[in-house]
Design a protein around this motif. Structure first.
Motif, PDB file in Angstrom:
ATOM      1  N   LEU A 258       0.826  -1.208   0.000  1.00 27.45           N
ATOM      2  CA  LEU A 258       0.000   0.000   0.000  1.00 27.45           C
ATOM      3  C   LEU A 258       0.861   1.260   0.000  1.00 27.45           C
ATOM      4  O   LEU A 258       0.535   2.250  -0.668  1.00 27.45           O
ATOM      5  N   SER A 259       1.973   1.226   0.736  1.00 26.36           N
ATOM      6  CA  SER A 259       2.849   2.397   0.806  1.00 26.36           C
ATOM      7  C   SER A 259       3.489   2.706  -0.549  1.00 26.36           C
ATOM      8  O   SER A 259       3.894   3.846  -0.806  1.00 26.36           O
ATOM      9  N   GLU A 260       3.579   1.694  -1.409  1.00 27.35           N
ATOM     10  CA  GLU A 260       4.142   1.886  -2.749  1.00 27.35           C
ATOM     11  C   GLU A 260       3.066   2.238  -3.784  1.00 27.35           C
ATOM     12  O   GLU A 260       3.363   2.360  -4.971  1.00 27.35           O
ATOM     13  N   GLY A 261       1.840   2.385  -3.323  1.00 25.36           N
ATOM     14  CA  GLY A 261       0.773   2.783  -4.222  1.00 25.36           C
ATOM     15  C   GLY A 261       0.018   1.640  -4.868  1.00 25.36           C
ATOM     16  O   GLY A 261      -0.793   1.864  -5.767  1.00 25.36           O
ATOM     17  N   MET A 262       0.257   0.399  -4.449  1.00 22.49           N
ATOM     18  CA  MET A 262      -0.520  -0.721  -4.982  1.00 22.49           C
ATOM     19  C   MET A 262      -1.970  -0.598  -4.540  1.00 22.49           C
ATOM     20  O   MET A 262      -2.250  -0.126  -3.433  1.00 22.49           O
ATOM     21  N   ASN A 263      -2.903  -1.037  -5.393  1.00 22.42           N
ATOM     22  CA  ASN A 263      -4.282  -1.128  -4.945  1.00 22.42           C
ATOM     23  C   ASN A 263      -4.429  -2.336  -4.026  1.00 22.42           C
ATOM     24  O   ASN A 263      -3.492  -3.124  -3.865  1.00 22.42           O
ATOM     25  N   PHE A 264      -5.606  -2.487  -3.409  1.00 27.78           N
ATOM     26  CA  PHE A 264      -5.777  -3.558  -2.431  1.00 27.78           C
ATOM     27  C   PHE A 264      -5.521  -4.937  -3.031  1.00 27.78           C
ATOM     28  O   PHE A 264      -4.885  -5.785  -2.419  1.00 27.78           O
ATOM     29  N   GLU A 265      -6.024  -5.181  -4.234  1.00 23.55           N
ATOM     30  CA  GLU A 265      -5.860  -6.502  -4.842  1.00 23.55           C
ATOM     31  C   GLU A 265      -4.390  -6.854  -5.056  1.00 23.55           C
ATOM     32  O   GLU A 265      -3.944  -7.954  -4.723  1.00 23.55           O
ATOM     33  N   LYS A 266      -3.617  -5.909  -5.581  1.00 20.22           N
ATOM     34  CA  LYS A 266      -2.194  -6.158  -5.800  1.00 20.22           C
ATOM     35  C   LYS A 266      -1.448  -6.302  -4.478  1.00 20.22           C
ATOM     36  O   LYS A 266      -0.579  -7.172  -4.329  1.00 20.22           O
ATOM     37  N   ALA A 267      -1.775  -5.440  -3.504  1.00 24.61           N
ATOM     38  CA  ALA A 267      -1.101  -5.510  -2.203  1.00 24.61           C
ATOM     39  C   ALA A 267      -1.391  -6.832  -1.515  1.00 24.61           C
ATOM     40  O   ALA A 267      -0.508  -7.417  -0.872  1.00 24.61           O
ATOM     41  N   ILE A 268      -2.619  -7.343  -1.650  1.00 23.89           N
ATOM     42  CA  ILE A 268      -2.964  -8.624  -1.047  1.00 23.89           C
ATOM     43  C   ILE A 268      -2.182  -9.761  -1.708  1.00 23.89           C
ATOM     44  O   ILE A 268      -1.683 -10.673  -1.030  1.00 23.89           O
ATOM     45  N   LYS A 269      -2.049  -9.726  -3.021  1.00 21.75           N
ATOM     46  CA  LYS A 269      -1.246 -10.745  -3.707  1.00 21.75           C
ATOM     47  C   LYS A 269       0.203 -10.686  -3.247  1.00 21.75           C
ATOM     48  O   LYS A 269       0.830 -11.717  -2.978  1.00 21.75           O
TER      49      LYS A 269
END
Length: 302
Positions: A258-269
């Motif tokens: 999340l701190s790198e700007g990923m959306n929730f779906e990408k951050a969860i992966k």
């Protein structure tokens, strides 16, 4: 790079291999014993740093051999330890972890110096919150300190990621100030008095004001509840060797993503691959992967 402050426990883990988790009154012969750096705060700080985060740690250690070894491990993983204080009266926290042949575990913790992480220590290191973007906190330190940090982060517009482990009652005001709560199934049930199925309990926490409730479900993946509703995400297939610190790795991965700007779906992966690698190795901090290891899986799924 966005800054992450981790407030929490630092322990020495005494890991005891057993054929199965002992039942009440049962005696089993251990297959071996090892010492590993641990504590949910330290695990999450080290995991986030290894994954590329800019991480500072607030915690407390005893003035003993365990303490010296643990602060060295934090430093070697790139964590800023200027706010890790040494206590001359209390020993370093110790966790006794039984790990079965199936990879299951149970844990008994002697908090030691962790029990002295108080408001005054937070105030002595207030400078860390002046330009922080995220704060990761758990519940292996006093609950009044946890709630104070959450309130402080609200004032400074810092996103709080609470891993409610071990689960304790927490005030409604604190819940309203959380950006994300990341319980596992057991912790969710404790927080909600086992009052319904997973979906209903997670929705209950959301109704209390938690912006995002992300429940980790082990091999079944995870479940996110927020303003968009309920969504489940699968876990990548890794063979479990030791599930210790898998949750810590997931929390760290989610925060860094999340701190790198990923959306929730990408951050969860991203977080799920970090946790998957962690369960495939023995120990807590020893099993936490670096960014290269996670990217070797994560980048392939983009």
């Amino acid at each position: 790079m966005k800054k992450v402050v981790v407030v929490g426990s630092i322990n020495m883990d005494v890991v005891i291999r057993v054929p199965h988790i002992p039942a009440v009154g049962e005696t089993v012969l251990a297959k071996g014993l090892n010492l590993f750096g641990g504590g949910k705060g330290a695990n999450q700080a080290i995991a986030a740093s290894r994954l590329g985060g800019n991480v500072s740690m607030i915690g407390r250690l005893g003035d003993d051999a365990y303490g010296k070894k643990l602060i060295k491990a934090l430093t070697e993983s790139g964590v800023n330890v200027k706010a890790v204080e040494i206590d001359s009266e209390f020993p370093t926290g110790t966790a006794y972890i039984y790990v079965s042949d199936k990879g299951d575990n149970n844990i008994v913790v002697n908090p030691g110096a962790n029990s002295k992480v108080d408001k005054n220590q937070i105030k002595r290191h207030m400078y860390l919150f002046e330009d922080a973007d995220y704060c990761i906190i758990q519940m292996e330190i006093p609950i009044d300190t946890v709630e104070y940090v959450i309130s402080l982060c609200k004032e400074k517009n810092i996103k709080v990621m609470l891993n409610p482990a071990p689960a304790h009652n927490i005030s409604d005001e604190a819940l309203q100030n959380l950006y994300m709560m990341l319980p596992n199934e057991t912790e969710l049930a404790i927080l909600c008095n086992n009052s319904g199925n997973l979906e209903k309990m997670a929705e209950h926490l959301y109704s209390k004001g938690v912006k995002n409730v992300l429940v980790t479900l082990g091999e079944k993946g995870c479940m996110l509840v927020n303003h968009e509703g309920i969504k489940r995400f699968p876990a990548p297939p890794f063979t479990p060797v030791d599930t210790t610190a898998a949750g810590d790795s997931f929390v760290a991965g989610m925060t860094v993503g999340l701190s790198e700007g990923m959306n929730f779906e990408k951050a969860i992966k991203f977080a799920s691959y970090a946790a998957g690698i962690t369960i495939s190795k023995e120990g807590a901090q020893a099993s936490l992967p670096n960014r290269k290891a996670v990217d070797s899986y994560f980048l392939k799924c983009q």
